[in-house]
Scaffold this motif. Structure first.
Motif, PDB file in Angstrom:
ATOM      1  N   MET A 118      -2.161  -0.109   1.547  1.00  0.00           N
ATOM      2  CA  MET A 118      -1.118   1.034   1.678  1.00  0.00           C
ATOM      3  C   MET A 118      -1.700   2.097   2.243  1.00  0.00           C
ATOM      4  SD  MET A 118       1.694  -0.268   0.296  1.00  0.00           S
ATOM      5  CE  MET A 118       2.429   1.221  -0.024  1.00  0.00           C
ATOM      6  N   ASP A 119      -2.980   2.412   2.008  1.00  0.00           N
ATOM      7  CA  ASP A 119      -3.411   3.504   2.751  1.00  0.00           C
ATOM      8  C   ASP A 119      -3.699   3.533   4.247  1.00  0.00           C
ATOM      9  OD1 ASP A 119      -4.093   4.561   0.283  1.00  0.00           O
ATOM     10  OD2 ASP A 119      -6.101   4.054   0.006  1.00  0.00           O
ATOM     11  N   SER A 120      -3.968   2.081   4.587  1.00  0.00           N
ATOM     12  CA  SER A 120      -3.786   1.910   6.112  1.00  0.00           C
ATOM     13  C   SER A 120      -2.381   2.026   6.900  1.00  0.00           C
ATOM     14  CB  SER A 120      -4.460   0.603   6.593  1.00  0.00           C
ATOM     15  OG  SER A 120      -3.521  -0.222   5.866  1.00  0.00           O
ATOM     16  N   MET A 140       1.630  -7.054  -5.998  1.00  0.00           N
ATOM     17  CA  MET A 140       1.752  -5.553  -5.142  1.00  0.00           C
ATOM     18  C   MET A 140       0.618  -5.528  -4.281  1.00  0.00           C
ATOM     19  SD  MET A 140       2.713  -3.007  -8.302  1.00  0.00           S
ATOM     20  CE  MET A 140       2.523  -1.768  -7.306  1.00  0.00           C
ATOM     21  N   SER A 199      -2.392  -4.288  -1.984  1.00  0.00           N
ATOM     22  CA  SER A 199      -3.613  -3.598  -2.504  1.00  0.00           C
ATOM     23  C   SER A 199      -3.522  -1.964  -1.918  1.00  0.00           C
ATOM     24  CB  SER A 199      -4.834  -4.052  -2.049  1.00  0.00           C
ATOM     25  OG  SER A 199      -4.858  -4.089  -0.358  1.00  0.00           O
ATOM     26  N   ASN A 200      -4.305  -1.231  -2.649  1.00  0.00           N
ATOM     27  CA  ASN A 200      -4.372   0.071  -2.245  1.00  0.00           C
ATOM     28  C   ASN A 200      -5.020   0.437  -0.626  1.00  0.00           C
ATOM     29  OD1 ASN A 200      -3.405   1.064  -4.456  1.00  0.00           O
ATOM     30  ND2 ASN A 200      -5.738   1.342  -5.471  1.00  0.00           N
ATOM     31  N   ILE A 201      -5.964  -0.564  -0.233  1.00  0.00           N
ATOM     32  CA  ILE A 201      -6.373  -0.567   1.073  1.00  0.00           C
ATOM     33  C   ILE A 201      -5.275  -0.688   1.940  1.00  0.00           C
ATOM     34  CG2 ILE A 201      -7.919  -1.579   2.894  1.00  0.00           C
ATOM     35  CD1 ILE A 201      -9.585  -2.315   0.365  1.00  0.00           C
TER      36      ILE A 201
END
Length: 155
Positions: free
Chosen positions: A19-21, A13, A15-17
């Motif tokens: 997806m945030d970007s 999956m 990373s959150n970074i």
């Protein structure tokens, strides 16, 4: 075996970074497209013909061309000073629309040349009221009396 499959799925999956970007870039793109669309619509509305068959842009071009011979070097320099506060990318467009209004006023008054008086009147009538504070600051800075034009600023 079941736990190793779960670990592999979790590690694949994003990373959150990341997806945030992606979300941030999507918002930036959406905002940019909205801003561009706004200016495209404004330009499109200027090109639509009015009741007389000519668009606002056609009339601006007409007034600029028919008053071209009335412009002196002094009036051109004064117009350049007037539009100096306008941001660079919009300065040419603003200058053209203000010059058209100045030319219209000079031609309607049957003036032999465009004067500073015409430039100030044209600037007031071609720009929104919120821009009058820049004009007043400019006139004060250059020690030009703006009392004769206050009635135009109230319209």
């Amino acid at each position: 075996m079941h736990s190793s499959l779960g670990t592999r799925l979790l590690s694949s999956m994003p990373s959150n970074i990341f997806m945030d970007s992606m979300v941030i870039w999507a918002v930036i793109m959406l905002i940019s497209m909205c801003i561009g669309g706004y200016f495209m619509i404004r330009k499109f509305l200027k090109v639509l013909p009015k009741n007389d068959g000519r668009s606002k842009l056609d009339w601006q071009n007409h007034w600029v061309e028919t008053s071209r011979h009335l412009w002196t070097d002094d009036s051109k320099e004064f117009l350049d000073k007037l539009v100096k506060p306008v941001p660079g990318p919009f300065r040419d467009i603003a200058k053209h629309s203000i010059a058209a209004e100045i030319g219209r006023i000079a031609l309607e008054e049957k003036a032999p040349e465009v004067t500073r008086d015409h430039c100030i009147k044209g600037y007031i009538s071609a720009t929104p009221r919120r821009d009058n504070k820049f004009l007043v600051a400019f006139l004060n800075k250059n020690q030009i009396d703006y009392k004769p034009y206050e009635h135009l600023m109230q319209k």
